[in-house]
Design a protein around this motif. Structure first.
Motif, PDB file in Angstrom:
ATOM      1  N   LYS A  44       0.796  -1.233   0.000  1.00 35.79           N
ATOM      2  CA  LYS A  44       0.000   0.000   0.000  1.00 35.79           C
ATOM      3  C   LYS A  44       0.828   1.283   0.000  1.00 35.79           C
ATOM      4  CE  LYS A  44      -3.962   0.321   1.174  1.00 35.79           C
ATOM      5  NZ  LYS A  44      -5.260   0.616   1.712  1.00 35.79           N
ATOM      6  N   TYR A  45       2.026   1.217   0.544  1.00 31.59           N
ATOM      7  CA  TYR A  45       2.831   2.437   0.687  1.00 31.59           C
ATOM      8  C   TYR A  45       4.259   2.208   0.190  1.00 31.59           C
ATOM      9  CZ  TYR A  45      -1.168   3.082   3.712  1.00 31.59           C
ATOM     10  OH  TYR A  45      -2.455   3.123   4.202  1.00 31.59           O
ATOM     11  N   PRO A  46       4.411   1.912  -1.081  1.00 27.88           N
ATOM     12  CA  PRO A  46       5.724   1.524  -1.608  1.00 27.88           C
ATOM     13  C   PRO A  46       6.770   2.634  -1.594  1.00 27.88           C
ATOM     14  CG  PRO A  46       4.158   1.824  -3.393  1.00 27.88           C
ATOM     15  CD  PRO A  46       3.376   1.920  -2.115  1.00 27.88           C
ATOM     16  N   LYS A  47       6.360   3.861  -1.439  1.00 29.57           N
ATOM     17  CA  LYS A  47       7.339   4.951  -1.426  1.00 29.57           C
ATOM     18  C   LYS A  47       7.962   5.143  -0.043  1.00 29.57           C
ATOM     19  CE  LYS A  47       5.226   7.302  -5.305  1.00 29.57           C
ATOM     20  NZ  LYS A  47       4.482   8.469  -5.767  1.00 29.57           N
ATOM     21  N   GLU A  99      -2.159   6.181   6.093  1.00 33.36           N
ATOM     22  CA  GLU A  99      -2.901   6.561   4.887  1.00 33.36           C
ATOM     23  C   GLU A  99      -2.950   8.074   4.674  1.00 33.36           C
ATOM     24  OE1 GLU A  99      -4.946   6.196   1.395  1.00 33.36           O
ATOM     25  OE2 GLU A  99      -4.209   4.510   2.567  1.00 33.36           O
ATOM     26  N   ARG A 100      -3.388   8.792   5.676  1.00 30.30           N
ATOM     27  CA  ARG A 100      -3.539  10.245   5.541  1.00 30.30           C
ATOM     28  C   ARG A 100      -2.177  10.927   5.314  1.00 30.30           C
ATOM     29  NH1 ARG A 100      -3.832  14.983   8.455  1.00 30.30           N
ATOM     30  NH2 ARG A 100      -5.455  16.398   7.772  1.00 30.30           N
ATOM     31  N   ILE A 101      -1.197  10.528   6.087  1.00 26.11           N
ATOM     32  CA  ILE A 101       0.129  11.113   5.946  1.00 26.11           C
ATOM     33  C   ILE A 101       0.709  10.813   4.573  1.00 26.11           C
ATOM     34  CG2 ILE A 101       2.499  11.005   6.839  1.00 26.11           C
ATOM     35  CD1 ILE A 101       1.210  10.223   9.586  1.00 26.11           C
ATOM     36  N   TYR A 102       0.539   9.587   4.109  1.00 23.83           N
ATOM     37  CA  TYR A 102       1.060   9.172   2.792  1.00 23.83           C
ATOM     38  C   TYR A 102       0.384   9.953   1.675  1.00 23.83           C
ATOM     39  CZ  TYR A 102       2.849   5.847  -0.699  1.00 23.83           C
ATOM     40  OH  TYR A 102       3.498   5.261  -1.743  1.00 23.83           O
ATOM     41  N   GLN A 103      -0.916  10.122   1.768  1.00 15.65           N
ATOM     42  CA  GLN A 103      -1.642  10.888   0.730  1.00 15.65           C
ATOM     43  C   GLN A 103      -1.137  12.318   0.661  1.00 15.65           C
ATOM     44  OE1 GLN A 103      -5.799  10.407   1.673  1.00 15.65           O
ATOM     45  NE2 GLN A 103      -5.980   8.533   0.469  1.00 15.65           N
ATOM     46  N   LEU A 104      -0.950  12.933   1.797  1.00 16.19           N
ATOM     47  CA  LEU A 104      -0.471  14.327   1.821  1.00 16.19           C
ATOM     48  C   LEU A 104       0.942  14.437   1.255  1.00 16.19           C
ATOM     49  CD1 LEU A 104      -1.815  15.466   5.304  1.00 16.19           C
ATOM     50  CD2 LEU A 104      -2.628  16.213   3.053  1.00 16.19           C
ATOM     51  N   ALA A 105       1.776  13.445   1.543  1.00 16.64           N
ATOM     52  CA  ALA A 105       3.173  13.524   1.130  1.00 16.64           C
ATOM     53  C   ALA A 105       3.425  13.079  -0.303  1.00 16.64           C
ATOM     54  CB  ALA A 105       4.028  12.667   2.075  1.00 16.64           C
ATOM     55  N   PHE A 106       2.711  12.058  -0.762  1.00 20.00           N
ATOM     56  CA  PHE A 106       3.066  11.442  -2.049  1.00 20.00           C
ATOM     57  C   PHE A 106       1.983  11.510  -3.121  1.00 20.00           C
ATOM     58  CE2 PHE A 106       5.647   9.184   1.146  1.00 20.00           C
ATOM     59  CZ  PHE A 106       6.903   9.454   0.650  1.00 20.00           C
ATOM     60  N   GLU A 107       0.768  11.840  -2.748  1.00 15.75           N
ATOM     61  CA  GLU A 107      -0.314  11.845  -3.729  1.00 15.75           C
ATOM     62  C   GLU A 107      -0.975  13.217  -3.835  1.00 15.75           C
ATOM     63  OE1 GLU A 107      -2.891   8.683  -2.489  1.00 15.75           O
ATOM     64  OE2 GLU A 107      -1.347   7.171  -2.735  1.00 15.75           O
TER      65      GLU A 107
END
Length: 108
Positions: A44-47, A99-107
């Motif tokens: 889900k969070y490959p980056k 999820e929320r942190i990843y979306q803000l940072a990478f998406e």
């Protein structure tokens, strides 16, 4: 893997997103949870870069980040801590937190 404090500090500085997984091989909860966390990041969070920190090998690094219980998860973005989970960590709870942190940072 190089288990030095310098290695872990470089991981935090060189990668945009790093998840540090603090545990020891003697912690049955930490041993059982580690593959689940690795799988979560891969699927889900490959980056995010998963990095295992053996608290017995680098106690000074653990102490510097105020990690005294295992397992503990720290999520760093751009060198800053954004998430800290310790001891009783559910995979679903961790997924929602990332999820929320990843979306803000990478998406964006």
């Amino acid at each position: 893997m190089d288990g030095s404090t310098d290695f872990f500090e470089k991981q935090i500085k060189q990668h945009r997103g790093v998840l540090l997984y603090f545990a020891t091989n003697s912690c049955s909860v930490g041993v059982a949870l580690e593959p689940k966390v690795r799988n979560l990041l891969q699927t889900k969070y490959p980056k995010l870069v998963f990095t295992f920190v053996d608290m017995n090998e680098v106690p000074e690094f653990s102490a510097a980040h105020q990690v005294f219980a295992e397992p503990t998860i720290l999520l760093f973005l751009d060198g800053k801590e954004f998430l800290r989970k310790s001891r009783h960590i559910g995979v679903n709870e961790l997924e929602l937190a990332i999820e929320r942190i990843y979306q803000l940072a990478f998406e964006e």
